[in-house]
Motif scaffolding. Structure first.
Motif, PDB file in Angstrom:
ATOM      1  N   GLU A 145      22.380  63.114 -17.892  1.00 44.02           N
ATOM      2  CA  GLU A 145      21.562  62.959 -19.098  1.00 44.02           C
ATOM      3  C   GLU A 145      20.240  62.284 -18.753  1.00 44.02           C
ATOM      4  O   GLU A 145      19.184  62.688 -19.252  1.00 44.02           O
ATOM      5  N   SER A 146      20.292  61.287 -17.889  1.00 43.61           N
ATOM      6  CA  SER A 146      19.061  60.605 -17.461  1.00 43.61           C
ATOM      7  C   SER A 146      18.108  61.591 -16.800  1.00 43.61           C
ATOM      8  O   SER A 146      16.902  61.590 -17.070  1.00 43.61           O
ATOM      9  N   GLU A 147      18.641  62.443 -15.948  1.00 42.59           N
ATOM     10  CA  GLU A 147      17.811  63.450 -15.280  1.00 42.59           C
ATOM     11  C   GLU A 147      17.177  64.394 -16.293  1.00 42.59           C
ATOM     12  O   GLU A 147      16.003  64.753 -16.165  1.00 42.59           O
ATOM     13  N   GLN A 148      17.944  64.801 -17.301  1.00 44.92           N
ATOM     14  CA  GLN A 148      17.407  65.678 -18.338  1.00 44.92           C
ATOM     15  C   GLN A 148      16.330  64.969 -19.164  1.00 44.92           C
ATOM     16  O   GLN A 148      15.338  65.582 -19.566  1.00 44.92           O
ATOM     17  N   LEU A 149      16.505  63.669 -19.417  1.00 43.92           N
ATOM     18  CA  LEU A 149      15.495  62.908 -20.162  1.00 43.92           C
ATOM     19  C   LEU A 149      14.191  62.836 -19.376  1.00 43.92           C
ATOM     20  O   LEU A 149      13.104  62.970 -19.952  1.00 43.92           O
ATOM     21  N   TYR A 150      14.288  62.638 -18.066  1.00 39.09           N
ATOM     22  CA  TYR A 150      13.081  62.651 -17.228  1.00 39.09           C
ATOM     23  C   TYR A 150      12.383  64.003 -17.307  1.00 39.09           C
ATOM     24  O   TYR A 150      11.159  64.087 -17.395  1.00 39.09           O
ATOM     25  N   ASP A 151      13.162  65.084 -17.258  1.00 36.17           N
ATOM     26  CA  ASP A 151      12.598  66.430 -17.341  1.00 36.17           C
ATOM     27  C   ASP A 151      11.896  66.646 -18.682  1.00 36.17           C
ATOM     28  O   ASP A 151      10.791  67.187 -18.735  1.00 36.17           O
ATOM     29  N   LEU A 152      12.532  66.206 -19.763  1.00 32.39           N
ATOM     30  CA  LEU A 152      11.907  66.348 -21.080  1.00 32.39           C
ATOM     31  C   LEU A 152      10.628  65.518 -21.165  1.00 32.39           C
ATOM     32  O   LEU A 152       9.636  65.948 -21.759  1.00 32.39           O
ATOM     33  N   PHE A 153      10.640  64.337 -20.578  1.00 27.75           N
ATOM     34  CA  PHE A 153       9.464  63.473 -20.589  1.00 27.75           C
ATOM     35  C   PHE A 153       8.298  64.150 -19.866  1.00 27.75           C
ATOM     36  O   PHE A 153       7.155  64.078 -20.295  1.00 27.75           O
ATOM     37  N   ALA A 154       8.595  64.854 -18.770  1.00 31.30           N
ATOM     38  CA  ALA A 154       7.555  65.551 -18.012  1.00 31.30           C
ATOM     39  C   ALA A 154       6.936  66.688 -18.837  1.00 31.30           C
ATOM     40  O   ALA A 154       5.773  67.035 -18.637  1.00 31.30           O
ATOM     41  N   ARG A 155       7.704  67.244 -19.766  1.00 33.69           N
ATOM     42  CA  ARG A 155       7.218  68.349 -20.610  1.00 33.69           C
ATOM     43  C   ARG A 155       6.989  67.905 -22.053  1.00 33.69           C
ATOM     44  O   ARG A 155       6.934  68.723 -22.959  1.00 33.69           O
ATOM     45  N   ALA A 156       6.834  66.617 -22.283  1.00 35.64           N
ATOM     46  CA  ALA A 156       6.812  66.055 -23.639  1.00 35.64           C
ATOM     47  C   ALA A 156       5.681  66.598 -24.507  1.00 35.64           C
ATOM     48  O   ALA A 156       5.821  66.668 -25.728  1.00 35.64           O
ATOM     49  N   GLN A 157       4.573  67.005 -23.918  1.00 34.31           N
ATOM     50  CA  GLN A 157       3.461  67.514 -24.726  1.00 34.31           C
ATOM     51  C   GLN A 157       3.810  68.819 -25.424  1.00 34.31           C
ATOM     52  O   GLN A 157       3.152  69.209 -26.375  1.00 34.31           O
ATOM     53  N   ASN A 158       4.859  69.487 -24.971  1.00 38.40           N
ATOM     54  CA  ASN A 158       5.300  70.737 -25.594  1.00 38.40           C
ATOM     55  C   ASN A 158       6.381  70.511 -26.641  1.00 38.40           C
ATOM     56  O   ASN A 158       6.963  71.471 -27.141  1.00 38.40           O
ATOM     57  N   ASN A 159       6.709  69.248 -26.949  1.00 38.62           N
ATOM     58  CA  ASN A 159       7.744  68.889 -27.926  1.00 38.62           C
ATOM     59  C   ASN A 159       9.085  69.572 -27.630  1.00 38.62           C
ATOM     60  O   ASN A 159       9.657  70.234 -28.493  1.00 38.62           O
ATOM     61  N   PRO A 160       9.612  69.411 -26.425  1.00 41.80           N
ATOM     62  CA  PRO A 160      10.860  70.095 -26.072  1.00 41.80           C
ATOM     63  C   PRO A 160      12.076  69.494 -26.775  1.00 41.80           C
ATOM     64  O   PRO A 160      12.088  68.327 -27.160  1.00 41.80           O
ATOM     65  N   VAL A 161      13.084  70.338 -26.943  1.00 38.24           N
ATOM     66  CA  VAL A 161      14.383  69.929 -27.487  1.00 38.24           C
ATOM     67  C   VAL A 161      15.433  70.470 -26.520  1.00 38.24           C
ATOM     68  O   VAL A 161      15.346  71.607 -26.063  1.00 38.24           O
ATOM     69  N   LYS A 162      16.418  69.622 -26.202  1.00 38.59           N
ATOM     70  CA  LYS A 162      17.458  70.041 -25.252  1.00 38.59           C
ATOM     71  C   LYS A 162      18.817  69.648 -25.802  1.00 38.59           C
ATOM     72  O   LYS A 162      19.028  68.520 -26.219  1.00 38.59           O
ATOM     73  N   LYS A 163      19.737  70.593 -25.808  1.00 34.19           N
ATOM     74  CA  LYS A 163      21.107  70.316 -26.229  1.00 34.19           C
ATOM     75  C   LYS A 163      21.932  69.966 -24.995  1.00 34.19           C
ATOM     76  O   LYS A 163      22.066  70.769 -24.082  1.00 34.19           O
ATOM     77  N   LEU A 164      22.449  68.750 -24.985  1.00 31.77           N
ATOM     78  CA  LEU A 164      23.303  68.272 -23.909  1.00 31.77           C
ATOM     79  C   LEU A 164      24.734  68.181 -24.431  1.00 31.77           C
ATOM     80  O   LEU A 164      24.948  68.232 -25.643  1.00 31.77           O
ATOM     81  N   PRO A 165      25.722  68.038 -23.571  1.00 34.29           N
ATOM     82  CA  PRO A 165      27.109  67.992 -24.051  1.00 34.29           C
ATOM     83  C   PRO A 165      27.386  66.875 -25.071  1.00 34.29           C
ATOM     84  O   PRO A 165      28.106  67.089 -26.029  1.00 34.29           O
ATOM     85  N   ARG A 166      26.795  65.691 -24.879  1.00 31.10           N
ATOM     86  CA  ARG A 166      27.107  64.569 -25.774  1.00 31.10           C
ATOM     87  C   ARG A 166      26.106  64.385 -26.911  1.00 31.10           C
ATOM     88  O   ARG A 166      26.390  63.691 -27.880  1.00 31.10           O
ATOM     89  N   PHE A 167      24.923  64.973 -26.801  1.00 30.95           N
ATOM     90  CA  PHE A 167      23.916  64.851 -27.851  1.00 30.95           C
ATOM     91  C   PHE A 167      22.810  65.870 -27.641  1.00 30.95           C
ATOM     92  O   PHE A 167      22.695  66.477 -26.578  1.00 30.95           O
ATOM     93  N   THR A 168      22.020  66.043 -28.682  1.00 33.20           N
ATOM     94  CA  THR A 168      20.824  66.853 -28.601  1.00 33.20           C
ATOM     95  C   THR A 168      19.642  65.892 -28.654  1.00 33.20           C
ATOM     96  O   THR A 168      19.653  64.934 -29.431  1.00 33.20           O
ATOM     97  N   VAL A 169      18.643  66.145 -27.826  1.00 38.10           N
ATOM     98  CA  VAL A 169      17.494  65.235 -27.767  1.00 38.10           C
ATOM     99  C   VAL A 169      16.203  66.035 -27.890  1.00 38.10           C
ATOM    100  O   VAL A 169      16.066  67.109 -27.319  1.00 38.10           O
ATOM    101  N   GLY A 170      15.299  65.508 -28.694  1.00 37.31           N
ATOM    102  CA  GLY A 170      13.975  66.088 -28.856  1.00 37.31           C
ATOM    103  C   GLY A 170      12.936  65.035 -28.515  1.00 37.31           C
ATOM    104  O   GLY A 170      13.108  63.854 -28.812  1.00 37.31           O
ATOM    105  N   VAL A 171      11.859  65.467 -27.876  1.00 40.26           N
ATOM    106  CA  VAL A 171      10.815  64.540 -27.444  1.00 40.26           C
ATOM    107  C   VAL A 171       9.474  65.014 -27.990  1.00 40.26           C
ATOM    108  O   VAL A 171       9.157  66.205 -27.926  1.00 40.26           O
ATOM    109  N   THR A 172       8.712  64.070 -28.527  1.00 39.41           N
ATOM    110  CA  THR A 172       7.366  64.349 -29.021  1.00 39.41           C
ATOM    111  C   THR A 172       6.420  63.356 -28.360  1.00 39.41           C
ATOM    112  O   THR A 172       6.727  62.166 -28.276  1.00 39.41           O
TER     113      THR A 172
END
Length: 192
Positions: A145-172
């Motif tokens: 999950e930490s690795e996926q959060l880093y990946d989302l942070f790197a693409r944060a300007q695109n407002n990504p959303v990722k569904k993970l097994p324990r939660f769904t996370v969106g970054v703006t």
């Protein structure tokens, strides 16, 4: 033979005082295990310094997050060794009040919206966003999950959303000439 059979009273008191101090020091140094807290009666939200509106317990798997807003507040309280302040609505806020430079300004706001937990980082410089990176490695998340959060942070300007097994996370992410703002929204994996 004039040897005393018993120690004087002041020496006996000194030994007990020393024993109590040693035990107290050990209890302060050895951190309690989380399992110890799970078996004990949990304090009320007001006793824990967290508003009652921030949920403390989770629902069954896939119906709620594996952590609560109160858990996030607890993480930052431990990290900064300070309590959160109450912000607008039911938001809990951590902020550096001793700002000497605009680059040193940062603010972390934790709130809930329905069953979602929202963590907002506002920073005047790199240090504030490094707090977000540190948060990604907190005990609240599994390594993947930490690795996926880093990946989302790197693409944060695109407002990504990722569904993970324990939660769904969106970054703006938004950036102005004065500050950067990163909002992370966690929802249950089966939330609609």
């Amino acid at each position: 033979m004039n040897a005393q059979i018993h120690k004087p009273e002041w020496q006996r008191v000194e030994i007990w005082t020393l024993a109590v101090l040693v035990v107290g020091a050990i209890l302060l140094v050895v951190p309690p295990r989380r399992a110890d807290f799970d078996r004990s009666v949990a304090p009320s939200a007001s006793e824990a310094g967290v508003p009652a509106s921030l949920p403390r317990k989770t629902a069954p798997q896939n119906e709620a997050l594996p952590f609560t807003a109160a858990d996030v507040v607890q993480y930052f309280s431990s990290t900064f060794e300070t309590s959160a302040e109450k912000g607008e609505g039911n938001t809990m806020v951590f902020e550096n009040h001793e700002v000497k430079s605009p680059d040193d300004r940062w603010r972390i706001a934790i709130s809930t919206e329905g069953k979602a937990v929202i963590v907002e980082f506002t920073a005047g410089g790199d240090y504030g966003l490094s707090l977000a990176r540190d948060f990604f490695e907190s005990p609240l998340f599994q390594r993947e999950e930490s690795e996926q959060l880093y990946d989302l942070f790197a693409r944060a300007q695109n407002n990504p959303v990722k569904k993970l097994p324990r939660f769904t996370v969106g970054v703006t992410y938004r950036q102005t000439s004065e500050e950067e703002n990163l909002v992370i929204r966690f929802t249950a994996p089966n939330a609609t």
